[in-house]
Scaffold this active site. Structure first.
Site, mmCIF file in Angstrom:
data_model
loop_
_atom_site.group_PDB
_atom_site.id
_atom_site.type_symbol
_atom_site.label_atom_id
_atom_site.label_comp_id
_atom_site.label_asym_id
_atom_site.label_seq_id
_atom_site.Cartn_x
_atom_site.Cartn_y
_atom_site.Cartn_z
ATOM 1 N N LYS A 117 108.144 -8.032 81.808
ATOM 2 C CA LYS A 117 107.011 -7.107 81.660
ATOM 3 C C LYS A 117 106.020 -7.359 82.789
ATOM 4 O O LYS A 117 105.609 -8.493 83.018
ATOM 5 C CB LYS A 117 106.287 -7.354 80.333
ATOM 6 C CG LYS A 117 106.982 -6.803 79.118
ATOM 7 C CD LYS A 117 106.060 -6.978 77.912
ATOM 8 C CE LYS A 117 106.702 -6.509 76.639
ATOM 9 N NZ LYS A 117 105.803 -6.738 75.478
ATOM 10 N N LYS A 201 112.155 -18.050 74.376
ATOM 11 C CA LYS A 201 111.653 -16.714 74.717
ATOM 12 C C LYS A 201 112.777 -15.886 75.351
ATOM 13 O O LYS A 201 112.937 -14.699 75.048
ATOM 14 C CB LYS A 201 110.433 -16.774 75.640
ATOM 15 C CG LYS A 201 110.058 -15.370 76.129
ATOM 16 C CD LYS A 201 108.630 -14.956 76.055
ATOM 17 C CE LYS A 201 108.517 -13.437 76.247
ATOM 18 N NZ LYS A 201 107.343 -13.002 76.962
ATOM 19 N N GLU A 211 111.988 -4.276 73.000
ATOM 20 C CA GLU A 211 111.086 -4.472 71.866
ATOM 21 C C GLU A 211 111.307 -3.521 70.690
ATOM 22 O O GLU A 211 110.396 -2.830 70.259
ATOM 23 C CB GLU A 211 109.633 -4.345 72.336
ATOM 24 C CG GLU A 211 108.678 -5.041 71.403
ATOM 25 C CD GLU A 211 107.356 -5.363 72.094
ATOM 26 O OE1 GLU A 211 106.385 -5.466 71.387
ATOM 27 O OE2 GLU A 211 107.332 -5.508 73.327
ATOM 28 N N ARG A 215 112.379 -8.830 69.133
ATOM 29 C CA ARG A 215 111.276 -9.203 70.024
ATOM 30 C C ARG A 215 109.949 -9.216 69.274
ATOM 31 O O ARG A 215 109.021 -9.930 69.647
ATOM 32 C CB ARG A 215 111.227 -8.251 71.229
ATOM 33 C CG ARG A 215 110.328 -8.752 72.347
ATOM 34 C CD ARG A 215 110.574 -8.014 73.663
ATOM 35 N NE ARG A 215 109.703 -8.541 74.708
ATOM 36 C CZ ARG A 215 109.908 -8.400 76.004
ATOM 37 N NH1 ARG A 215 110.952 -7.735 76.446
ATOM 38 N NH2 ARG A 215 109.065 -8.901 76.881
ATOM 39 N N ASN A 219 105.435 -11.655 68.056
ATOM 40 C CA ASN A 219 104.080 -11.270 67.653
ATOM 41 C C ASN A 219 103.522 -12.145 66.538
ATOM 42 O O ASN A 219 102.398 -11.925 66.075
ATOM 43 C CB ASN A 219 104.046 -9.807 67.192
ATOM 44 C CG ASN A 219 104.230 -8.860 68.350
ATOM 45 O OD1 ASN A 219 103.845 -9.165 69.479
ATOM 46 N ND2 ASN A 219 104.842 -7.727 68.078
ATOM 47 N N HIS A 222 99.934 -13.013 66.397
ATOM 48 C CA HIS A 222 99.278 -12.105 67.333
ATOM 49 C C HIS A 222 98.644 -10.884 66.668
ATOM 50 O O HIS A 222 97.804 -10.235 67.279
ATOM 51 C CB HIS A 222 100.259 -11.644 68.417
ATOM 52 C CG HIS A 222 100.484 -12.690 69.477
ATOM 53 N ND1 HIS A 222 101.042 -13.918 69.209
ATOM 54 C CD2 HIS A 222 100.201 -12.698 70.807
ATOM 55 C CE1 HIS A 222 101.110 -14.623 70.334
ATOM 56 N NE2 HIS A 222 100.596 -13.910 71.321
ATOM 57 N N HIS A 239 92.922 -16.436 74.651
ATOM 58 C CA HIS A 239 94.066 -15.874 73.943
ATOM 59 C C HIS A 239 94.745 -16.925 73.047
ATOM 60 O O HIS A 239 95.024 -16.663 71.871
ATOM 61 C CB HIS A 239 95.057 -15.294 74.953
ATOM 62 C CG HIS A 239 96.293 -14.746 74.331
ATOM 63 N ND1 HIS A 239 96.287 -13.608 73.546
ATOM 64 C CD2 HIS A 239 97.579 -15.193 74.349
ATOM 65 C CE1 HIS A 239 97.530 -13.377 73.121
ATOM 66 N NE2 HIS A 239 98.328 -14.324 73.590
HETATM 67 N N1 NAD Z 1 104.210 -10.370 81.193
HETATM 68 C C1 NAD Z 1 104.213 -10.949 80.019
HETATM 69 O O1 NAD Z 1 105.207 -10.914 79.288
HETATM 70 C C2 NAD Z 1 102.996 -11.696 79.559
HETATM 71 C C3 NAD Z 1 103.077 -12.527 78.446
HETATM 72 C C4 NAD Z 1 101.933 -13.223 78.073
HETATM 73 C C5 NAD Z 1 100.755 -13.083 78.786
HETATM 74 N N2 NAD Z 1 100.717 -12.264 79.858
HETATM 75 C C6 NAD Z 1 99.477 -12.102 80.629
HETATM 76 O O2 NAD Z 1 99.135 -13.350 81.205
HETATM 77 C C7 NAD Z 1 97.735 -13.350 81.484
HETATM 78 C C8 NAD Z 1 97.169 -14.696 81.147
HETATM 79 O O3 NAD Z 1 97.818 -15.683 81.937
HETATM 80 P P1 NAD Z 1 97.154 -17.101 82.224
HETATM 81 O O4 NAD Z 1 96.600 -17.657 80.980
HETATM 82 O O5 NAD Z 1 98.123 -17.886 82.999
HETATM 83 O O6 NAD Z 1 95.857 -16.705 83.083
HETATM 84 P P2 NAD Z 1 95.533 -16.720 84.650
HETATM 85 O O7 NAD Z 1 96.646 -16.210 85.450
HETATM 86 O O8 NAD Z 1 94.224 -16.039 84.803
HETATM 87 O O9 NAD Z 1 95.339 -18.275 84.958
HETATM 88 C C9 NAD Z 1 94.295 -18.972 84.332
HETATM 89 C C10 NAD Z 1 93.348 -19.628 85.345
HETATM 90 O O10 NAD Z 1 93.952 -20.803 85.839
HETATM 91 C C11 NAD Z 1 93.933 -20.822 87.275
HETATM 92 N N3 NAD Z 1 95.163 -21.526 87.653
HETATM 93 C C12 NAD Z 1 96.423 -21.081 87.505
HETATM 94 N N4 NAD Z 1 97.299 -22.039 87.823
HETATM 95 C C13 NAD Z 1 96.581 -23.118 88.187
HETATM 96 C C14 NAD Z 1 96.923 -24.439 88.587
HETATM 97 N N5 NAD Z 1 98.200 -24.848 88.611
HETATM 98 N N6 NAD Z 1 95.933 -25.287 88.911
HETATM 99 C C15 NAD Z 1 94.641 -24.892 88.821
HETATM 100 N N7 NAD Z 1 94.247 -23.672 88.409
HETATM 101 C C16 NAD Z 1 95.210 -22.792 88.089
HETATM 102 C C17 NAD Z 1 93.846 -19.394 87.666
HETATM 103 O O11 NAD Z 1 93.248 -19.249 88.933
HETATM 104 C C18 NAD Z 1 92.996 -18.785 86.547
HETATM 105 O O12 NAD Z 1 91.638 -18.961 86.837
HETATM 106 C C19 NAD Z 1 97.140 -12.207 80.700
HETATM 107 O O13 NAD Z 1 96.758 -11.187 81.590
HETATM 108 C C20 NAD Z 1 98.277 -11.733 79.810
HETATM 109 O O14 NAD Z 1 98.222 -10.345 79.549
HETATM 110 C C21 NAD Z 1 101.811 -11.572 80.253
HETATM 111 ZN ZN ZN Z 2 100.375 -14.516 73.327
#
Ligand code: NAD
Ligand code: ZN
Length: 335
Positions: A117, A201, A211, A215, A219, A222, A239
Site C-alpha cells: 500500500k 504480516k 483486503e 486482511r 484491524n 484499530h 498511532h
Molecule cells: N503502507 C502501509 O501499509 C502502512 C501501514 C502502517 C502505517 N503506514 C503509515 O506509516 C506512517 C507512520 O510511519 P512511522 O511511524 O514510521 O512515521 P515516520 O515515517 O514519520 O517516522 C517517525 C519519525 O522518526 C524519524 N525517523 C525515522 N527513522 C529514524 C531513525 N532510524 N533514526 C532517527 N529518526 C528516525 C522520522 O524522521 C520521523 O520524524 C503513517 O503515515 C501511516 O499511515 C502505512
Molecule cells: Zn496500525
C-alpha cells in the site's frame, strides 16, 4: 534482486531527518554498486505526507541528471511516511517505476513495508489517495533503529503485540521473555523479533492482498483505536498508543461477550504496559467514539465491524457490535 539487474540509476527519497542520518551512506553504497545515485529529501512528519510534497518530489525527480527513465529505481528510506510517499511517487512516476523499501522505524519494518500500500493524506482524511504498488524488495537494517526516538520505537511495538494476538501465541511468549532486550534494542534479538513480525504480516496480506477477508484481522485494536485518534486529534496521541488502547478496549469487549478469558486479556494488558504503551486514558467520550466508529470508512452501512480475540493467537470478525458494548469497553479505559 534479479528484478533489478538492468537498473542504471537510483533515487533515494527520505525525510530530512533520515536523510541527514543515513542519506549519504545510502547514495554512497548505490554509487559503489555502479549506479548514478541521487537523494531527494522532504520535510519530516505526517503533515507532509501530501500531494503537495509529492509534487515537490516530482519537480526534483524530473530535474535529476541523468533523467529518470524506466531503468531508474526509487529507494524509499525512512519510516512509514517516507515509504508511503516515495512508494506513491514510484507508483505514478512514468506510470510506475520499480522501487525498494528501506525501512528505518519499527512501524515501517513490521507493518508499512509489507503489503504494497502506498499513498498520501488529504484534508478530508488520512491515506485517501494511493495505489497498490509492490516493492521489488525490502532492505531492513536493524542498526538504524539505534537512532530512532524512544516514543517512535514504542509506537511500532503496538503492531507487534497485535501480530502476536491475531496469529501467534508463541510470539507473545517471545515478547514477554525478551521485552528487556527488545527495549534495549539489542540487534540480534531485534532481527529475530522483526523477522517474525514481517512473516505474520506477509502471510496475512498475501492470503488476501486487496483486503476482502483475512486482511481485516490486522484491524484488531484499530476500530476503537482509530476512533480514539480522531476523537483526541492526531497531534495529541501516537498511532501506537491509540492501537494499544484500542486493543485493550477490544479485549474488554471480548471478555464481556464470553469470547476471551480474562487471564488472557490481563496478560496482553500487562505486556503493553511493560512495553511503555498506554492501557488507560482519561477523558474519552464513549458516545463520540461510537459515532466516529459508525462513520469509519471500513464500517458498512453504519454497521460497526470489530476484530475480537477468542484466544491469544486467534481472532474473529464480528458485525453485531452494539453501542452499549463499545460504551462499556471505552469506560473500562478510564477505570
Ligand atoms: N503502507 C502501509 O501499509 C502502512 C501501514 C502502517 C502505517 N503506514 C503509515 O506509516 C506512517 C507512520 O510511519 P512511522 O511511524 O514510521 O512515521 P515516520 O515515517 O514519520 O517516522 C517517525 C519519525 O522518526 C524519524 N525517523 C525515522 N527513522 C529514524 C531513525 N532510524 N533514526 C532517527 N529518526 C528516525 C522520522 O524522521 C520521523 O520524524 C503513517 O503515515 C501511516 O499511515 C502505512
Ligand atoms: Zn496500525
Amino acid at each position: 534482486v534479479a528484478e533489478l539487474e538492468d537498473v542504471t540509476s537510483a533515487v533515494v527519497i527520505a525525510d530530512a531527518s533520515v536523510a541527514a542520518l543515513y542519506g549519504k551512506r545510502a547514495t554512497d553504497s548505490l554509487s559503489a554498486a555502479g549506479m548514478a545515485a541521487s537523494l531527494i529529501d522532504f520535510p519530516a512528519g505526517e503533515e507532509h505526507k501530501t500531494l503537495r510534497t509529492v509534487h515537490a518530489v516530482f519537480d526534483r525527480l524530473f530535474a535529476v541528471r541523468p533523467q529518470a527513465d524506466r531503468r531508474t529505481v526509487i529507494a524509499a528510506l525512512g519510516g512509514g511516511v517516507a515509504g508511503d510517499l516515495a512508494g506513491f511517487v514510484a507508483a505514478t512516476a512514468l506510470r510506475g517505476l520499480r522501487w525498494v523499501q528501506c525501512p528505518t522505524t519499527v512501524l515501517a519494518d513490521v507493518d508499512a513495508s509489507v503489503g504494497g500500500k502506498t499513498g498520501v493524506d488529504h484534508e478530508a482524511g488520512k491515506n485517501l489517495i494511493g495505489a497498490f504498488h509492490q516493492p521489488a524488495g525490502v532492505l531492513m537494517d536493524v542498526e538504524t533503529l539505534a537512532t530512532l526516538p524512544e516514543e517512535h520505537f514504542r509506537n511500532g511495538l503496538a503492531e507487534c503485540v497485535k501480530h502476536a494476538v491475531i496469529r501467534d501465541a508463541s510470539l507473545l511468549d517471545f515478547i514477554e521473555d525478551h521485552a528487556g532486550r527488545i527495549l534495549a534494542r539489542e540487534a540480534d534479538i531485534l532481527t529475530d523479533f522483526l523477522a517474525r513480525n514481517v512473516a505474520i504480516k506477509a502471510a496475512v496480506v498475501s492470503a488476501d492482498e486487496r483486503e476482502a477477508g483475512e486482511r481485516a484481522h490486522l484491524n484488531y485494536g484499530h476500530t476503537i483505536g482509530h476512533a480514539i485518534e480522531t476523537h483526541v486529534g492526531y497531534a495529541h496521541i501516537r498511532h501506537g498508543e491509540a492501537v494499544s488502547l484500542g486493543m485493550t478496549a477490544a479485549n474488554h469487549l471480548a471478555v464481556e461477550r464470553g469470547l476471551l478469558e480474562s487471564e488472557a486479556a490481563d496478560r496482553i494488558e500487562d505486556l503493553l504496559k511493560r512495553l511503555g504503551l498506554p492501557v488507560r486514558r482519561e477523558g474519552l467520550d464513549a458516545e463520540k467514539i461510537w459515532q466516529i466508529m459508525q462513520h469509519d470508512k471500513k464500517a458498512v452501512g453504519g454497521q460497526v465491524r470489530m476484530v475480537l480475540p477468542v484466544m491469544i493467537g486467534q481472532v474473529a470478525v464480528f458485525d453485531d457490535i452494539t453501542p452499549a458494548a463499545v460504551r462499556g469497553a471505552v469506560a473500562a479505559l478510564s477505570l
